[in-house]
Scaffold this active site. Structure first.
Site, PDB file in Angstrom:
ATOM      1  N   ASP A 247     123.325 123.720  80.006  1.00  0.00           N
ATOM      2  CA  ASP A 247     122.027 123.260  80.506  1.00  0.00           C
ATOM      3  C   ASP A 247     121.771 123.786  81.918  1.00  0.00           C
ATOM      4  OD1 ASP A 247     124.163 121.642  81.464  1.00  0.00           O
ATOM      5  OD2 ASP A 247     122.724 120.145  82.135  1.00  0.00           O
ATOM      6  N   GLU A 248     120.521 123.802  82.303  1.00  0.00           N
ATOM      7  CA  GLU A 248     120.080 124.090  83.676  1.00  0.00           C
ATOM      8  C   GLU A 248     120.750 125.338  84.267  1.00  0.00           C
ATOM      9  OE1 GLU A 248     118.856 119.646  85.191  1.00  0.00           O
ATOM     10  OE2 GLU A 248     120.971 120.159  85.270  1.00  0.00           O
ATOM     11  N   ALA A 249     120.868 126.375  83.445  1.00  0.00           N
ATOM     12  CA  ALA A 249     121.453 127.642  83.909  1.00  0.00           C
ATOM     13  C   ALA A 249     120.357 128.488  84.548  1.00  0.00           C
ATOM     14  CB  ALA A 249     122.129 128.365  82.752  1.00  0.00           C
TER      15      ALA A 249
END
Length: 533
Positions: A338-340
């Site tokens: 996530d949230e890369a």
């Protein structure tokens, strides 16, 4: 000044008192009058709601003569010992374990249509029998039995009782095979004892998966022999700059063992390619420029990334996954994803294409946050959806397409079941980026119909994540988890047909005294009719 006593003769007063005592003896059959015992809890006042309840018949009362009989192998006997260990302190009764003869409480492993986790509980005047085809079912039946007894049964000192279980039959099994809770030990570190405490809370409500978020920008929490600085340096701090900490391999094995004794499987997560600052700070070679950043103690997200083009990145991933898989008997290993925001889309797809086969090589099933569906989920992979009701239609459609193509889903919508979201604007702990999440909102949705275009059978379960940016103590965990955790557990266990907020809030209210007896400091939502005491 002392008052003067009346000079009125006392004989009539004494005679009147004697007559009252005599009357009490007649009507009480020689015993002093006592308050009538409260009736036993109704069979249907259980969380999660059972699949089938047929009340009727005479209650069973646990007494000093009650014994616990276990018909089954050593693992079933351990469930019996667990039950006796709960009941002995509060009842003061010996409750010996036996394997033959008459017993008031009987646990039976038997053939039947119970499934891997289902059970049948039958209560009558002569005793209570819990039957299941696997020890996990017996254990879940024991949790139901606990709720049918007075809340004082949870106390660790002798209580007055009586200890009655209402008559009738419960037949029960879960809606979903995956019923999880996540604890973030990366933002703030929690000790083995604190994790065990949370495991006991989860077991009460038939949760069967403990997802441990073991790494993030702020800390790395698991020892890796081939990369020792991950723990010793990367684990040396936390949000706010505290001392942090990490689990040795022996610590982690103890968590796994304890969880298994409560029929929970541990799902370890190493988040990547983003949320990796603790790893990047520990080893300069993992950075594209070869320069290690400083340790991070803030709460921003999306600024870190493993170096996707470097071969050493995949040596690192292989070593970490190999060592973690060897420690983990469970089926799943979570790779985050996530949230890369600091990883380009093409690099993200490349990374996930290379990392997922590594997880499979070591015998585990991949779980990733739902951004994994923007890459190429491998066959059998599970995607954990953490979006909001307001998440874009395009993002939801991407998840739905992956589900139609065979990717299973675990649902964790942040504006429903993220337990770190504030209840109201005045909640001292937690965050509000996903909104304020009161108890009704957390409970009142249907996982099977939540995401448009997702086949019902693609939904494998639900999970309640608890992120720890603002949480530092077990009391903080309790307050943010309860009462919402119980509702998520019901969404995962109970048939959709039982879902009804007005009925649920009454059953939930009955949990309040039990939580108090267990020392759980919970949020007393005004939406729930809690008992006065």
């Amino acid at each position: 000044m002392r008052r003067h006593h009346s000079t009125t003769p006392r004989t009539p007063r004494i005679l009147g008192s004697l007559l009252l005592v005599a009357a009490a003896g007649v009507f009480g059959l020689g015993a002093a009058p006592t308050a009538r015992a409260a009736p036993p809890a109704p069979l249907d006042r259980v969380v999660p709601a059972p699949a089938s309840v047929r009340p009727g018949g005479t209650p069973y009362r646990i007494t000093r003569g009650t014994r616990v009989r276990v018909d089954g192998p050593a693992e079933a006997r351990r469930v019996g010992a667990y039950l006796a260990g709960i009941l002995r302190p509060s009842t003061g009764y010996p409750l010996p374990l036996i394997d033959h003869g008459n017993a008031g409480i009987r646990l039976v492993l038997a053939r039947g249509d119970f499934g891997a986790e289902g059970y049948r509980l039958h209560s009558a005047a002569d005793g209570v029998t819990i039957a299941a085809s696997a020890p996990a079912g017996l254990f879940h039946g024991v949790q139901t039995l606990r709720q049918l007894l007075p809340a004082a049964v949870e106390k660790r000192t002798v209580q007055p009782g009586p200890w009655q279980i209402a008559g009738g039959t419960i037949e029960d099994h879960p809606r979903y095979a995956y019923r999880g809770a996540m604890l973030d030990v990366a933002r703030h570190f929690f000790t083995v004892a604190q994790v065990k405490r949370y495991i006991d809370r989860l077991a009460l409500y038939k949760i069967n998966e403990l997802h441990l978020h073991l790494s993030d920008d702020q800390g790395w929490r698991i020892a890796v022999d081939s990369w020792p600085r991950l723990a010793t340096y990367g684990g040396s701090t936390e949000v706010g700059g505290g001392a942090g900490g990490y689990y040795t391999k022996a610590d982690y094995r103890e968590i796994v063992r304890y969880a298994a004794s409560r029929y929970l499987e541990v799902v370890p997560e190493v988040d990547m390619p983003g949320h990796t600052n603790a790893a990047l700070a520990s080893y300069a070679a993992l950075n594209c420029d070869g320069v290690a950043p400083p340790l991070y103690t803030g709460t921003n997200v999306g600024f870190s990334s493993l170096c996707v083009p470097k071969d050493i990145t995949y040596t690192f991933v292989d070593d970490v996954v190999r060592e973690l898989a060897a420690l983990t008997p469970g089926r799943h290993l979570h790779i985050g994803g996530d949230e890369a925001h600091s990883t380009s889309h093409s690099d993200y797809v490349t990374f996930m294409d290379r990392v997922q086969p590594i997880v499979a090589k070591y015998g585990k099933t991949v779980i990733g946050w739902h951004q994994l569906t923007g890459a190429h989920p491998v066959k059998g992979a599970l995607a954990q959806y953490w979006g909001l009701d307001s998440t874009s239609a395009a993002e939801k459609a991407q998840v739905a397409e992956a589900a139609r193509n065979g990717t299973g889903l675990i649902l964790s919508p942040a504006d429903r079941v993220y337990l770190d979201m504030k209840y109201t604007k005045d909640t001292r702990l937690g965050q509000d980026w996903a909104g304020l999440v009161e108890v009704k909102r957390s409970y009142d949705w249907n996982p099977g119909a939540y995401l448009p275009g997702v086949p019902a059978d693609a939904v494998k379960g639900v999970e309640a994540p608890l992120w720890s940016e603002t949480l530092t103590t077990s009391a903080d965990i309790d307050y943010m988890a309860f009462p919402r955790l119980a509702g998520v557990a019901e969404l995962g266990w109970s048939p959709a047909a039982t879902h009804d907020w007005d009925a649920y809030k009454v059953r939930l209210a009955a949990q309040g005294p039990r939580w108090t007896a267990l020392g759980i400091g919970f949020y007393r939502s005004p939406q729930v009719p809690w008992p006065a005491n």
